[in-house]
Enzyme design. Structure first.
Site, PDB file in Angstrom:
ATOM      1  N   LYS A  36       4.575  13.961  17.328  1.00 41.87           N
ATOM      2  CA  LYS A  36       3.346  13.552  16.635  1.00 41.87           C
ATOM      3  C   LYS A  36       3.514  12.161  16.036  1.00 41.87           C
ATOM      4  CE  LYS A  36       1.883  18.286  15.714  1.00 41.87           C
ATOM      5  NZ  LYS A  36       1.797  19.432  14.783  1.00 41.87           N
TER       6      LYS A  36
ATOM      7  N   GLN B  37       3.431  20.929   8.770  1.00 39.74           N
ATOM      8  CA  GLN B  37       3.797  21.660   9.985  1.00 39.74           C
ATOM      9  C   GLN B  37       4.065  23.131   9.654  1.00 39.74           C
ATOM     10  OE1 GLN B  37       3.675  20.366  13.050  1.00 39.74           O
ATOM     11  NE2 GLN B  37       4.381  22.216  14.060  1.00 39.74           N
TER      12      GLN B  37
ATOM     13  N   ASP C 109      -5.700  18.935  10.557  1.00 39.66           N
ATOM     14  CA  ASP C 109      -5.459  20.157  11.332  1.00 39.66           C
ATOM     15  C   ASP C 109      -6.715  21.041  11.373  1.00 39.66           C
ATOM     16  OD1 ASP C 109      -2.940  20.520  12.549  1.00 39.66           O
ATOM     17  OD2 ASP C 109      -1.959  20.869  10.623  1.00 39.66           O
TER      18      ASP C 109
HETATM   19  N1  GUN Z   1       2.414  24.845  14.210  1.00 40.54           N
HETATM   20  C1  GUN Z   1       2.049  25.138  15.483  1.00 40.54           C
HETATM   21  N2  GUN Z   1       0.930  24.466  15.809  1.00 40.54           N
HETATM   22  C2  GUN Z   1       0.590  23.735  14.746  1.00 40.54           C
HETATM   23  C3  GUN Z   1      -0.469  22.820  14.487  1.00 40.54           C
HETATM   24  O1  GUN Z   1      -1.350  22.553  15.314  1.00 40.54           O
HETATM   25  N3  GUN Z   1      -0.466  22.255  13.264  1.00 40.54           N
HETATM   26  C4  GUN Z   1       0.462  22.545  12.326  1.00 40.54           C
HETATM   27  N4  GUN Z   1       0.363  21.956  11.137  1.00 40.54           N
HETATM   28  N5  GUN Z   1       1.448  23.392  12.520  1.00 40.54           N
HETATM   29  C5  GUN Z   1       1.509  23.985  13.732  1.00 40.54           C
END
Ligand code: GUN
Length: 282
Positions: A53, A97, A120
């Site tokens: 990311k 995350q 998100d």
């Molecule tokens: N863990 C797995 N997928 C995601 C996501 O799209 N965003 C976040 N913050 N954590 C995750």
């Protein structure tokens, strides 16, 4: 006949190019979109996702901050960090995350993020806005799936869409987006009595369970569009989806590969959401 392969890597690069163009436009107004990615603990998969990311941000010209904390961090300390990021004008998007260490309440942590920086789309106010048809941020993975269906010109009005997996991150928001697009949506979960009977009806099948190979070719309607959200690392170190690709590709009309399908789209849509947040907040 074998299925057409839906190339998420190629589509994600086109979307990221578009993001980079929007970043240049914002720069002319003195704004540089900023994303803060917060990682707590040392989950190896999360570390890879977070690194990807941050790298994608840098490539598109966004400002990114990676904050990594040990699993021993207290929930109060994390909430304090989020409060600081909420008030930081150089940060337009905040992503914590998941999963978080078990001593933390993920709901409480997500609710601490300012909704206008919740790229998100997990905050309850953003979930509510999506549910009522006025989304501020669409959760990145389902949003990426919609972009793939759009780019493949998959007709959704009146289509039978079946989703396997009812998580807050993927399954439930996916259902809302497909419903808004006019599909008849079935959301299956781990208690679904006859999963095969459900998946066999699907014109569009989205699988997001974290169970490798849970959907096999015999569970797919011939010609269906199959979207595999799963990313599972096998004992051989290889990545596998939730769909048994080799049998599914013989039956489906179109299918996403793993890797190279949904994964890169999730990251691309995170960049889109962050740029949108900066465009709104400027
Ligand atoms: N863990 C797995 N997928 C995601 C996501 O799209 N965003 C976040 N913050 N954590 C995750």
């Amino acid at each position: 006949m074998t299925a057409r392969i839906i190339d998420g890597s190629a589509l994600s690069l086109r979307i990221r190019d578009d993001v980079a163009r929007r970043v240049v436009e914002l720069a002319k107004q003195g704004v540089r979109p900023g994303l803060a990615v917060v990682l707590v603990g040392d989950n190896p998969a999360s570390q890879v996702y977070v690194r990807n990311k941050v790298m994608a941000c840098e490539k598109a010209g966004l400002h990114s901050v990676k904050e990594q904390y040990p699993a021993t961090m207290s929930e109060a300390e994390l909430l304090q960090r989020i409060a600081v990021l909420n008030g930081d004008p150089t940060i337009h998007g905040i992503l914590v995350q998941l999963p978080l260490p078990s001593h933390m309440d993920a709901h409480k942590v997500i609710e601490a993020i300012a909704p206008e920086k919740d790229v998100d789309g997990f905050h309850i106010s953003n979930a509510g806005l999506l549910m009522t048809g006025q989304p501020l941020f669409r959760p990145c993975t389902p949003y990426g799936v919609m972009k793939m269906l759009e780019s493949e010109r998959v007709p959704l009005r009146g289509a039978e869409a079946v989703i396997v997996g009812a998580s807050n991150i993927v399954g439930k928001p996916m259902a809302m987006l497909l419903l808004a697009a006019g599909a008849t949506v079935t959301l299956c979960n781990s208690k679904t009595r006859d999963l095969r009977a459900q998946t066999r009806r699907a014109d569009v099948l989205v699988v997001a369970t974290g169970k490798p190979g849970i959907v096999t070719g015999d569970m797919i309607k011939p010609g269906a569009v199959v979207i595999d959200v799963g990313i599972n690392r096998g004992e051989d170190g290889k990545l596998r989806g939730d769909v048994d690709f080799d049998s599914a590709v013989q039956v489906a009309g179109a299918i996403t590969p793993v890797p190279g399908g949904v994964g890169p789209m999730t990251i691309a849509m995170l960049l889109v959401n962050t740029v949108e947040a900066a465009e709104r907040l400027r």
